[in-house]
Scaffold this active site. Structure first.
Site, PDB file in Angstrom:
ATOM      1  N   ASP A   1     -29.343   5.179 -11.631  1.00  0.00           N
ATOM      2  CA  ASP A   1     -30.205   5.813 -10.632  1.00  0.00           C
ATOM      3  C   ASP A   1     -30.228   4.854  -9.441  1.00  0.00           C
ATOM      4  OD1 ASP A   1     -32.232   8.230 -10.456  1.00  0.00           O
ATOM      5  OD2 ASP A   1     -33.315   6.547  -9.588  1.00  0.00           O
TER       6      ASP A   1
ATOM      7  N   LYS B   1     -36.761   9.271 -18.385  1.00  0.00           N
ATOM      8  CA  LYS B   1     -36.479   8.435 -17.212  1.00  0.00           C
ATOM      9  C   LYS B   1     -36.962   7.019 -17.504  1.00  0.00           C
ATOM     10  CE  LYS B   1     -34.644   8.950 -13.050  1.00  0.00           C
ATOM     11  NZ  LYS B   1     -33.435   9.759 -12.764  1.00  0.00           N
TER      12      LYS B   1
END
Length: 444
Positions: free
Chosen positions: A166, A126
């Site tokens: 995201d 991430k």
């Protein structure tokens, strides 16, 4: 003290300033106790838990950029490459003022198990920055994205680490980042997913997380002799996940009556008008007050309140820890049957436990919002093959993946005597595959 408790204590001491990360690790390790207890000697000897909670590497860097007035700014960029036992690191880039290392670590840790559940060869990672794209011009966003990628490009690649979008990172941001990567690296490869269709993106990627959420929710209901048809559904959020969750829910016969953004929420008893919502949020990038102004049946309310509306199915699709214990009590008292997470960890631990104790079907995000990363992996496959699949092909594969995830988490829960506990099932099913790969590859 057992092995799980020992590692949990270590995590809490080492990461005391990162509550979201501690929350994610606590949930996972507690729910995989049955499989850890059954293999404790082997896992302890190989330090499987210590290795899986510690990222392979954490990258933090400065991101300087200049606004339209000539003023220089500095943001912080992150990439946490968590675990690549089953494939290259894969996970989105979050651009939001709340981003700090603990948020990125929690998201990356969750991504390990989510990616494992898809059945596709992708590991967990991430990244992101505390940059806020809201209110910025296209040129300012481009300046930030190019600066961000001028450092990140050193650590990513089609067979190494493949970031995606995201919160705050949509097609515009991915495009600017991809252009800079291509220029700096001198190669045209599938290093980012969520790309535009004209340069290697996949059909159905935009819809994937929201659609996938409804496919797995429908699979759960069908497994229990029910369906989404005729159900009243409440949704939080008004971003990409929420919009396409609303769209698919209504295609499957449900009626979605709420959505929300950072300032307030909408109650529309006639059902959310998806076309109007897209116009307000995707085209105008405006607040939900504009939706209410354009639709007579809609009520706009400031603050938080989505979970007060009586419903059969609740889909939290906004952000972490948005559904707390009081919200869970309200949902239960109003007769909710299913809570399925569209966002990453949107339900607090206390709320999750309360819902489960009251026999509410609860689908955790690492299973129920895996549709986005699954379709990102399908985009990677298309890029590798230099092919482009039709919307129907991708959507069909997505539906199959989500139905298979439901089957696997249900069976994992049953195997360890926890039938109906989909949190336990998801964590165990995701963990077992990664642990097996780590054991096979030795201490590395």
């Amino acid at each position: 003290m057992g092995y799980v408790d020992e590692v949990l204590e270590q995590v809490k001491v080492k990461n005391a300033a990162e509550p979201e990360f501690i929350q994610a690790v606590t949930e996972v390790l507690n729910s995989i106790r049955p499989v850890v207890d059954a293999n404790e000697e082997k896992y302890r000897k190989e330090a499987i838990l210590e290795r899986i909670v510690e990222p392979d590497r954490q990258i933090k860097f400065r991101v300087p950029w200049v606004d339209d007035k000539g003023q220089a700014h500095v943001n912080i960029g992150y990439r946490v490459q968590y675990n690549n036992a089953i494939g290259p690191y894969k996970g989105g880039l979050r651009l939001h003022p709340s981003v700090y290392l603990g948020i990125i670590k929690f998201l990356g840790f969750e991504q390990i198990f989510k990616n494992s559940l898809t059945g596709l060869p992708i590991g967990g990672g991430k990244g992101g920055s505390d940059f806020d794209p809201k209110g910025k011009s296209d040129r300012e966003v481009m300046a930030f994205c190019q600066s961000f990628m001028s450092e990140l490009y050193k650590y990513i690649g089609a067979d190494e680490d493949v970031p995606a979008g995201d919160i705050g990172t949509g097609a515009r941001e991915i495009g600017y980042m991809f252009g800079m990567y291509k220029k700096l690296n001198g190669t045209y490869e599938g290093v980012l997913t969520g790309k535009g269709l004209s340069y290697g993106g996949s059909l159905a990627r935009t819809e994937a997380t929201g659609y996938g959420l409804l496919y797995i929710t429908d699979a759960l209901l069908k497994d229990h002799g029910d369906s989404l048809n005729g159900k009243t559904i409440v949704v939080s959020g008004a971003g990409n996940v929420a919009i396409y969750a609303i769209q698919k829910a209504q295609q499957l016969g449900g009626k979605v009556v709420t959505c929300s953004d950072s300032t307030g929420w909408i109650y529309d008893p006639e059902g959310i008008d998806v076309a109007l919502l897209k116009e307000v949020k995707e085209v105008k990038r405006a607040r939900l007050t504009e939706y209410a102004a354009a639709r007579k049946s809609a009520e706009y309310h400031e603050g938080k309140g989505v979970w007060t509306i009586k419903c059969d199915v609740a889909l939290p699709c906004a952000t972490q820890n948005e559904l707390d214990i009081d919200d869970a009590k309200t949902l239960v008292s109003n007769g909710v049957k299913v809570v399925a997470e569209g966002a990453n960890m949107p339900t607090t631990l206390e709320a999750t436990e309360y819902l489960q104790k009251n026999n509410i079907f609860f689908l955790p995000g690492k299973a129920s919002n895996a549709g986005g990363v699954a379709t990102s992996a399908l985009e990677m496959s298309q890029n590798s093959e230099r092919l482009s699949w039709t919307f129907e092909e991708v959507d069909g594969k997505l539906k199959g993946i989500m139905e298979n995830i439901y089957k696997n988490i249900s069976e994992a829960a049953k195997k360890y005597g926890r039938e109906g506990d989909y949190v336990c099932g998801a964590n165990i099913a995701g963990f077992e595959k990664v642990a097996e790969a780590m054991l096979a590859q030795g201490i590395c």
